[in-house]
Design a protein around this motif. Structure first.
Motif, PDB file in Angstrom:
ATOM      1  N   SER A 551       0.696  -1.058   0.016  1.00  0.00           N
ATOM      2  CA  SER A 551      -0.063   0.237   0.040  1.00  0.00           C
ATOM      3  C   SER A 551       0.810   1.205  -0.018  1.00  0.00           C
ATOM      4  O   SER A 551       0.488   2.296  -0.467  1.00  0.00           O
ATOM      5  CB  SER A 551      -1.027  -0.076   1.182  1.00  0.00           C
ATOM      6  N   THR A 573      -1.718   3.603  -1.944  1.00  0.00           N
ATOM      7  CA  THR A 573      -2.175   4.934  -1.386  1.00  0.00           C
ATOM      8  C   THR A 573      -0.977   5.879  -1.073  1.00  0.00           C
ATOM      9  O   THR A 573      -1.331   6.911  -1.051  1.00  0.00           O
ATOM     10  CB  THR A 573      -2.961   4.508   0.015  1.00  0.00           C
ATOM     11  N   HIS A 778     -20.865  -0.537   1.679  1.00  0.00           N
ATOM     12  CA  HIS A 778     -20.002  -0.461   0.830  1.00  0.00           C
ATOM     13  C   HIS A 778     -20.500  -0.720  -0.699  1.00  0.00           C
ATOM     14  O   HIS A 778     -19.841  -0.920  -1.557  1.00  0.00           O
ATOM     15  CB  HIS A 778     -18.654  -0.848   1.016  1.00  0.00           C
ATOM     16  N   GLU A 895     -16.078   4.041   9.667  1.00  0.00           N
ATOM     17  CA  GLU A 895     -17.027   3.534   8.185  1.00  0.00           C
ATOM     18  C   GLU A 895     -18.580   3.944   8.298  1.00  0.00           C
ATOM     19  O   GLU A 895     -18.886   4.355   7.244  1.00  0.00           O
ATOM     20  CB  GLU A 895     -16.726   1.932   8.308  1.00  0.00           C
ATOM     21  N   LYS A 900     -16.770   5.166   4.096  1.00  0.00           N
ATOM     22  CA  LYS A 900     -15.494   4.820   3.528  1.00  0.00           C
ATOM     23  C   LYS A 900     -15.101   3.506   4.005  1.00  0.00           C
ATOM     24  O   LYS A 900     -15.467   3.049   5.060  1.00  0.00           O
ATOM     25  CB  LYS A 900     -14.210   5.797   3.635  1.00  0.00           C
ATOM     26  N   GLU A 901     -14.320   2.875   3.139  1.00  0.00           N
ATOM     27  CA  GLU A 901     -14.009   1.295   3.658  1.00  0.00           C
ATOM     28  C   GLU A 901     -12.631   1.495   4.604  1.00  0.00           C
ATOM     29  O   GLU A 901     -11.835   2.474   4.698  1.00  0.00           O
ATOM     30  CB  GLU A 901     -13.353   0.536   2.594  1.00  0.00           C
ATOM     31  N   ASN A 903      -9.823   0.275   4.554  1.00  0.00           N
ATOM     32  CA  ASN A 903      -8.494   0.365   3.878  1.00  0.00           C
ATOM     33  C   ASN A 903      -8.182   1.778   3.325  1.00  0.00           C
ATOM     34  O   ASN A 903      -7.443   1.722   2.348  1.00  0.00           O
ATOM     35  CB  ASN A 903      -8.127  -0.998   3.105  1.00  0.00           C
ATOM     36  N   HIS A 904      -9.337   2.597   3.437  1.00  0.00           N
ATOM     37  CA  HIS A 904      -9.308   3.809   2.765  1.00  0.00           C
ATOM     38  C   HIS A 904      -8.067   4.524   3.387  1.00  0.00           C
ATOM     39  O   HIS A 904      -8.001   4.684   4.442  1.00  0.00           O
ATOM     40  CB  HIS A 904     -10.588   4.569   2.721  1.00  0.00           C
ATOM     41  N   ASP A 906      -5.483   8.467   2.057  1.00  0.00           N
ATOM     42  CA  ASP A 906      -4.703   8.947   0.761  1.00  0.00           C
ATOM     43  C   ASP A 906      -3.420   8.906   1.019  1.00  0.00           C
ATOM     44  O   ASP A 906      -2.952   7.778   0.393  1.00  0.00           O
ATOM     45  CB  ASP A 906      -5.305  10.486   0.996  1.00  0.00           C
ATOM     46  N   SER A 910      -4.454   3.622   6.099  1.00  0.00           N
ATOM     47  CA  SER A 910      -5.687   3.173   6.634  1.00  0.00           C
ATOM     48  C   SER A 910      -6.668   4.099   7.109  1.00  0.00           C
ATOM     49  O   SER A 910      -6.601   5.477   7.052  1.00  0.00           O
ATOM     50  CB  SER A 910      -5.732   2.200   8.015  1.00  0.00           C
ATOM     51  N   LEU A 911      -8.004   3.646   7.044  1.00  0.00           N
ATOM     52  CA  LEU A 911      -9.116   4.800   7.370  1.00  0.00           C
ATOM     53  C   LEU A 911      -8.801   5.536   8.772  1.00  0.00           C
ATOM     54  O   LEU A 911      -9.184   6.615   8.995  1.00  0.00           O
ATOM     55  CB  LEU A 911     -10.448   4.134   7.363  1.00  0.00           C
ATOM     56  N   TRP A 914      -6.100   7.987   8.563  1.00  0.00           N
ATOM     57  CA  TRP A 914      -6.597   9.069   7.463  1.00  0.00           C
ATOM     58  C   TRP A 914      -7.751   9.859   8.405  1.00  0.00           C
ATOM     59  O   TRP A 914      -7.536  11.352   8.591  1.00  0.00           O
ATOM     60  CB  TRP A 914      -7.693   8.483   6.350  1.00  0.00           C
TER      61      TRP A 914
END
Length: 1006
Positions: A551, A573, A778, A895, A900-901, A903-904, A906, A910-911, A914
């Motif tokens: 990732s 990512t 999702h 979530e 968002k998931e 594993n989201h 930027d 991970s979320l 983030w």
């Protein structure tokens, strides 16, 4: 003579009469037992209850009789009873003991028990009773033991309980009481044990002062019961008190002086309240073995008198505001095993006696201001398991004794001023799983061998030098290797690429040369790879594009040349290839502004579109046109071949299916039932086919099977090869069966039975037509029925909150109501099932483990779980507890609020990270929420739950709320008047949101 004969005749008459009466009573009671068996529908576990008069029922294991064969005790524990209690039970007129705990008995409290006039012991705990406890329960006047715990009783606790003057033990814990706690309980003068904990529905109430009149009370547990206000000063008059647990409440004010003069007190738990002020100086509770005042707002110094508690084993004062030095006398305590004071303002030198005079196991002093050296004898008795001293001002070399500390499992010394070399034996300590010694001034080289169980090695920001040893190939269980910012040189050994469990590899800011290893197929778990700021050369290996979990990739500031592999995955990512010697066209997928800083300072790179700040490529368009004609011809050939293969494959699968089905039916199957079933094992086995697979996971497929009377059931098949199953899969299967067959809760999936053969394992659950939360949240299903749409509308916030509350209730039951507590270890949206009313059911316990002791943490031998949901400490297999579930549930909350998931991310992985980053930089939370669920009426509520998710994903486990606290916030959202108060209270009780920047610095420094 005549009188003697007459006397003998009278005696004979009475003896014969008595025997006749005894025989008659025995026969009557035997008939009643047969009625009881029939009432319970002749369950298998009562098959030995024989109607024959020759069957001696006093020998039955469920029965106890007196010397004259009259039944006095009836016990049916954990026998899967689902019927009400027989109304004629008290026809056994001499019953003094009734125990039906751990069953599924429904309905309200059975008042027919009032007819058991001699009853002394009644245990109906852990069943499905509902309604109120009757106000006339005092009709059971002879009771000495009463347990109605872990049921669904609600309303008030009746005042009449205070009239049961003979009670010695009262258990009313884990019910749904939502009324009042009666002062009259204080009238139970003979009471020795009072268990009234885990009242999540109870309105906030003060601890009744009348309870302090219980002069014979030895054990008093009222943790997690929404208590507020101060602890009554008169609690110091309860001179018999030995065990007091008031943790997890909202108690405030000072600790009463009288509490520490109780001569018999051996265990005092006031963890996780809002107590403030100094700890009392006068301490005479010298029988104390366990003292936990953690997670409060206590100030002042640690009392010197603590050093006089010679029997003290466990001392926990972490997450307070204590200051000053640790008294020297505490280091000399002869029985101390655990000293836990992290997150305070303590300072000065540490007492050097720690470990020398007692068999020390845990020494946790992190996040204070200690200076000087570590005590030299921490592992003097060879029992030290954990040492955490990060974020202090400690200096000097590590104690030599740590080099021979074979018991050590985790070592965390980050962010200090330690120097010198690591004691040789420490690297290879037998049970060591974690070494985190970043941000110090350690020197020396890495060894060829490491501890065989080591999963994390973090040595960044030190002064280590030399090469990375070739012996790294023996570090088979390493999950995280962080060696950033040192003086390592030489090439990256190819042996490093053979580590199969490696998830994080950070070698940036060193002096490494040579090429990146090309044979990296073993890195199937690698998520983060950072080799930046070195002198690496050669090409980017094509194999790097085939790493399935990668990732984050950072190769910047090196001398890497050649072209960027066109297959480089968009799953990345975070990508940084800047400041190298790369040439050629950038893959078209990366031609967007998300990657504008990923390719800087590579003069030979070019792009087709003027999006990135790079030169345009000249001839790429013409080459593509010349290839169109040949590609069209090739496409026709490919389509013909594919069509032929498809027909062949269909025939092959059909033949395989019928052969497989035939083999299935020939196997010998064993069915183990956990409730009354309306189907047989052959119904299940014969109905499993490819067309009714509804899901799959790490251990196998899930089928939807039609059965008579139930509609459908869900069947989870553990897959293996054709001959035998992998032992890990078998262990997982057994873990799920063991756990689900014991626990009972409306928010935990119901296991109906298990079916096994030599090479197959099946679990049969109740079926939930709405399947898993991730499918709705999702939109992972193509079916309109499972696409995130409910009656034409996106799942709204009230439904999401309802689901969150349900899942939290299930986890709370596991953590607080099961004995021993259960850690799920794989909480995620795909493991939260939804019934027709969108009630949440926590599922998939294949990774769960039961903690050996509630007060201890359990060491896990292997990392499991799902990326994005794994708590930091668990990813490195440090000792884990319920807080890893809190972390994963926090991700679920993020979530639910953002859509968002897990594993989201930027530029982060991970979320959770983030979300942390956006909180840290001050982003308006409203901008992060899911537009599909956001309405003006629920905006504030969603923001609060988002913050709660951030709190749950704190780096430090101690900073996360418990699931009980999480549930309080979630249920508080249903009450607009109480909501703001509850949110503020839990945020004020934890320093998390006040220390966000500090928290992230802690995480990134690792």
């Amino acid at each position: 003579m005549t009188k003697s004969i007459l006397f003998i005749l009278i005696l004979f008459f009475f003896f014969t009469y008595a025997n006749s009466q005894q025989s008659q009573l025995y026969n009557e009671e035997h008939e009643i037992l047969m009625k009881i068996k029939k009432h319970f529908q002749n369950p298998l576990f009562l098959s030995h209850w024989n109607s024959s008069k020759t069957s001696y029922h006093c020998s039955y294991p469920e029965i106890t009789c007196t010397n004259d064969d009259s039944i006095t005790s009836l016990s049916m524990i954990n026998t899967n009873l689902t019927q009400t209690l027989p109304p004629f039970l008290c026809e056994l007129k001499n019953l003094t003991y009734i125990d039906f705990q751990l069953n599924y008995i429904p309905n309200e409290f059975p008042t027919s028990l009032y007819n058991c006039s001699k009853l002394q012991h009644l245990d109906l705990s852990q069943n499905y009773f509902v309604g109120n406890i009757p106000n006339d329960i005092d009709k059971l006047a002879n009771l000495q033991f009463l347990s109605l715990a872990a049921n669904s009783f609600s309303g008030d606790i009746p005042m009449s309980i205070g009239n049961l003057k003979n009670l010695k033990r009262l258990e009313l814990y884990q019910c749904l009481f939502n009324g009042t706690i009666p002062d009259e309980i204080g009238n139970l003068s003979n009471l020795e044990t009072l268990l009234m904990f885990s009242y999540s529905m109870l309105p906030r109430t003060k601890l009744p002062s009348s309870f302090t009149k219980l002069k014979n009370l030895r054990i008093f547990d009222m943790h997690d019961s929404n208590l507020v206000g101060e602890i009554p000063e008169t609690i110091g008059e309860m001179m018999a008190l030995e065990d007091l647990d008031l943790s997890g409440n909202f108690l405030s004010g000072k600790i009463p002086n009288g509490l520490f003069i109780l001569k018999n007190l051996s265990r005092l738990i006031l963890y996780n309240n809002s107590l403030s002020g100094d700890i009392p100086d006068v301490v005479e509770a010298f029988e104390l073995t366990t003292l936990d005042l953690s997670y409060n707002h206590l100030t002042g110094k640690i009392p010197d008198d603590f050093g006089n508690i010679k029997k003290l084993k466990y001392l926990a004062l972490f997450t307070n505001r204590l200051s000053g030095k640790v008294p020297e006398s505490i280091g000399n305590l002869p029985t101390l095993t655990d000293f836990i004071v992290f997150q305070n303002n303590l300072s000065g030198n540490l007492p050097q006696g720690f470990g020398k005079f007692s068999k020390l196991e845990t020494f946790q002093i992190a996040s204070n201001s200690f200076n000087g050296k570590l005590p030299q004898n921490l592992c003097y008795h060879g029992r030290l398991v954990g040492l955490t001293a990060y974020d202090n001002n400690l200096s000097g070399e590590l104690p030599k004794s740590l080099g021979s500390c074979s018991s050590l499992q985790y070592l965390r010394l980050e962010n200090n001023e330690f120097s010198g070399e690591i004691p040789n034996g420490l690297w290879t300590s037998m049970y060591l799983t974690t070494i985190r010694i970043s941000e110090n001034m350690f020197t020396g080289q890495l060894p060829d061998r490491l501890a065989r169980n080591l999963s994390e090695l973090a040595v960044s920001h030190n002064r280590f030098s030399g090469t990375i040893p070739n012996g790294v190939s023996s570090w088979k269980k390493l999950v995280k290797f962080n060696a950033s910012n040192n003086f390592f040189n030489g090439s990256i050994p190819s042996e490093l690429a053979s580590l199969p469990q490696l998830e994080t590899l950070l070698l940036d800011q060193n002096q490494l040369t040579g090429q990146i290893p090309t044979d990296i197929t073993s890195w199937k778990s690698l998520v983060t790879l950072n080799l930046s700021h070195n002198q690496l050369s050669g090409k980017i290996p094509d194999a790097i594009c085939r790493l399935p979990s990668l990732s984050v990739l950072d190769l910047s500031e090196n001398k890497i040349s050649g072209r960027i592999p066109p297959q480089l995955s968009l799953r990345l990512t975070n990508l940084n290839l800047s400041s190298n010697y790369l040439i050629g066209r950038i893959p078209s997928d990366f031609e967007n502004l998300a990657y504008e800083s990923s390719f800087l300072n590579n003069s030979g790179l070019c792009v087709d579109k003027l999006v990135l700040n790079l030169a345009l490529c000249n001839s790429g368009t013409a080459r593509r046109r010349r290839g169109d004609s040949s590609m069209s011809k090739a496409l026709v050939v490919i389509l013909v071949v594919v069509a032929s293969l498809t027909v062949f494959l269909a025939l092959f699968l059909s033949i395989s299916f019928y052969r497989k089905r035939k083999r299935l039916m020939k196997r010998t199957w064993k069915l183990t039932s956990f409730q009354r079933l309306s189907f047989t094992k052959s119904n299940i086995v014969s109905s499993m086919s490819e067309h009714n697979i509804i899901g799959s996971g790490g251990f196998g497929s899930v089928y939807r099977v039609a059965v008579e009377g139930l509609g459908y059931v869900a069947v989870k098949k553990i897959r293996g090869n054709s001959r035998k199953l992998d032992q890990k899969l078998v262990d997982s299967f057994l873990a799920e069966v063991e756990i689900l067959s014991k626990i009972r809760h409306n928010n935990i999936v119901k296991l109906m039975c298990c079916i096994s053969s030599d090479d197959s394992l099946l679990l049969v659950y109740e079926y939930h037509e709405h399947q898993s939360l991730d499918r709705w949240l999702h939109k992972k299903s193509k079916s309109p029925a499972v696409s995130g749409i409910v009656n034409g509308n996106i799942i709204d916030w009230p439904k999401r909150l309802h689901i969150a509350i349900g899942a939290a209730q299930g986890l709370c039951y596991m953590h607080n109501d099961c004995s021993p507590p259960i850690v799920h270890r794989d909480v995620k949206t795909s493991n939260i099932l939804l019934d027709s009313q969108f009630n949440a059911k926590v599922a998939d316990f294949g990774l769960a483990r039961i903690l050996v002791k509630p007060e201890e943490l359990a060491t896990m031998s292997a990392v499991a779980g799902t990326f994005g949901y794994i708590a930091p400490e668990y990813a490195q297999t440090i000792r884990v507890n319920e807080k890893i579930d809190a972390y994963s549930f926090g991700v679920v909350l993020l979530e639910l609020t953002t859509g968002k998931e897990a594993n989201h991310g930027d530029e982060y992985s991970s979320l959770a990270e983030w979300a942390w980053r956006h909180i840290q930089i001050g982003t308006n939370i409203e901008e992060l929420l899911d537009d599909d669920a956001m309405e003006p009426t629920n905006l504030e509520e969603m923001c609060s739950i988002f913050k709660l998710g951030v709190m749950c994903t704190s780096t430090l486990p101690a900073s996360r709320p418990s699931m009980k606290e999480v549930l309080k916030v979630l249920t508080g959202c249903k009450d607009p008047l109480a909501n703001a108060e509850k949110i503020v209270d839990i945020y004020d009780s934890a320093p998390l949101l006040k220390n966000l920047k500090w928290e992230k610095q802690l995480e990134f420094s690792a």
